[in-house]
Design a protein around this motif. Structure first.
Motif, PDB file in Angstrom:
ATOM      1  N   SER A  47       0.821  -1.215   0.000  1.00 35.67           N
ATOM      2  CA  SER A  47       0.000   0.000   0.000  1.00 35.67           C
ATOM      3  C   SER A  47       0.852   1.261   0.000  1.00 35.67           C
ATOM      4  N   ILE A  48       1.972   1.217   0.707  1.00 34.71           N
ATOM      5  CA  ILE A  48       2.866   2.391   0.736  1.00 34.71           C
ATOM      6  C   ILE A  48       3.356   2.703  -0.675  1.00 34.71           C
ATOM      7  N   PHE A  49       3.770   1.685  -1.422  1.00 35.00           N
ATOM      8  CA  PHE A  49       4.226   1.914  -2.796  1.00 35.00           C
ATOM      9  C   PHE A  49       3.076   2.375  -3.692  1.00 35.00           C
ATOM     10  N   CYS A  50       1.883   1.856  -3.476  1.00 33.54           N
ATOM     11  CA  CYS A  50       0.721   2.315  -4.253  1.00 33.54           C
ATOM     12  C   CYS A  50       0.456   3.792  -3.989  1.00 33.54           C
ATOM     13  N   ILE A  51       0.565   4.208  -2.741  1.00 35.79           N
ATOM     14  CA  ILE A  51       0.339   5.618  -2.389  1.00 35.79           C
ATOM     15  C   ILE A  51       1.433   6.504  -2.989  1.00 35.79           C
ATOM     16  N   ILE A  52       2.679   6.049  -2.937  1.00 34.79           N
ATOM     17  CA  ILE A  52       3.772   6.810  -3.565  1.00 34.79           C
ATOM     18  C   ILE A  52       3.530   6.915  -5.068  1.00 34.79           C
ATOM     19  N   ALA A  53       3.117   5.830  -5.709  1.00 38.19           N
ATOM     20  CA  ALA A  53       2.814   5.861  -7.150  1.00 38.19           C
ATOM     21  C   ALA A  53       1.691   6.853  -7.432  1.00 38.19           C
ATOM     22  N   ALA A  54       0.714   6.913  -6.534  1.00 39.20           N
ATOM     23  CA  ALA A  54      -0.414   7.834  -6.718  1.00 39.20           C
ATOM     24  C   ALA A  54       0.011   9.297  -6.634  1.00 39.20           C
ATOM     25  N   LEU A  55       1.162   9.574  -6.049  1.00 41.41           N
ATOM     26  CA  LEU A  55       1.680  10.946  -6.035  1.00 41.41           C
ATOM     27  C   LEU A  55       2.060  11.413  -7.438  1.00 41.41           C
ATOM     28  N   PHE A  56       2.244  10.462  -8.354  1.00 44.48           N
ATOM     29  CA  PHE A  56       2.560  10.780  -9.739  1.00 44.48           C
ATOM     30  C   PHE A  56       1.334  10.666 -10.635  1.00 44.48           C
ATOM     31  N   HIS A  57       0.464   9.714 -10.329  1.00 42.10           N
ATOM     32  CA  HIS A  57      -0.807   9.584 -11.060  1.00 42.10           C
ATOM     33  C   HIS A  57      -1.773   8.857 -10.128  1.00 42.10           C
ATOM     34  N   GLN A  58      -2.847   9.550  -9.764  1.00 38.15           N
ATOM     35  CA  GLN A  58      -3.715   9.019  -8.719  1.00 38.15           C
ATOM     36  C   GLN A  58      -4.433   7.722  -9.072  1.00 38.15           C
TER      37      GLN A  58
END
Length: 188
Positions: free
Chosen positions: A169-180
């Protein structure tokens, strides 16, 4: 008759990257892995602004962000994901030319892909070949924010396979900082 074959650089990069990765797998010499990373980073990074459908927009956005004095103003006045804006602001503090953000995106894409392939693939050469030929690598030529998000999401996959929901989930949230849209990965 002269024929302009614009696909030649892609084929050269494909061939070199796959050969270098194969050399890395056979001898575990990290120089081969590093050279594959450099090649995969430089093609999207040092391309002309006219290559890629959205490249001009990303270049103009980068140049505009470079005129701001602090990141809080950038985050306030631009309406895209905060991680993408912060990356643009940081890169604009280090370099003044638009190719810098393209190179940074290429480095994120190549670095995350190579790391993920090295970590979870049973056949790294085949995985790299598929990554390049199926168009995932080429995303960073037109859809730079999406490419960065996909690359970071690739880093989450080992944790998905290991059923470590917190790290995934942490990596998913970091990825969402670039594209939600990367948040869609959390229910997996």
């Amino acid at each position: 008759t002269y024929t302009n074959n614009t696909m030649t650089p892609y084929f050269v990069v494909l061939l070199l990257a796959v050969m270098l990765y194969s050399g890395y797998q056979h001898g575990k010499n990290k120089l081969f892995l590093f050279l594959a990373f450099i090649i995969l980073t430089l093609l999207p990074g040092l391309r002309d602004m006219m290559v890629g459908t959205d490249t001009g927009g990303y270049a103009r956005e980068f140049m505009s962000i470079a005129t701001y004095n602090n990141v809080s103003d950038v985050l306030r006045y631009f309406s895209v994901e905060k991680g993408w804006l912060a990356l643009n602001f940081l890169i604009s503090r280090l370099f003044s030319d638009y190719w810098a953000i393209m190179t940074a995106t290429g480095a994120i894409t190549a670095g995350c892909a190579l790391y993920s392939i090295k970590r979870i693939s049973a056949n790294g050469v085949l995985s790299l070949f598929i990554f390049i030929t199926m168009g995932y690598y080429l995303q960073c030529f037109a859809a730079m924010r999406q490419s960065a998000a996909i690359a970071v999401y690739m880093m989450a996959l080992p944790y998905l396979f290991a059923k470590d929901f917190k790290k995934y989930s942490i990596f998913c949230i970091i990825a969402a900082l670039f594209h939600q849209t990367a948040l869609v990965g959390i229910p997996l």
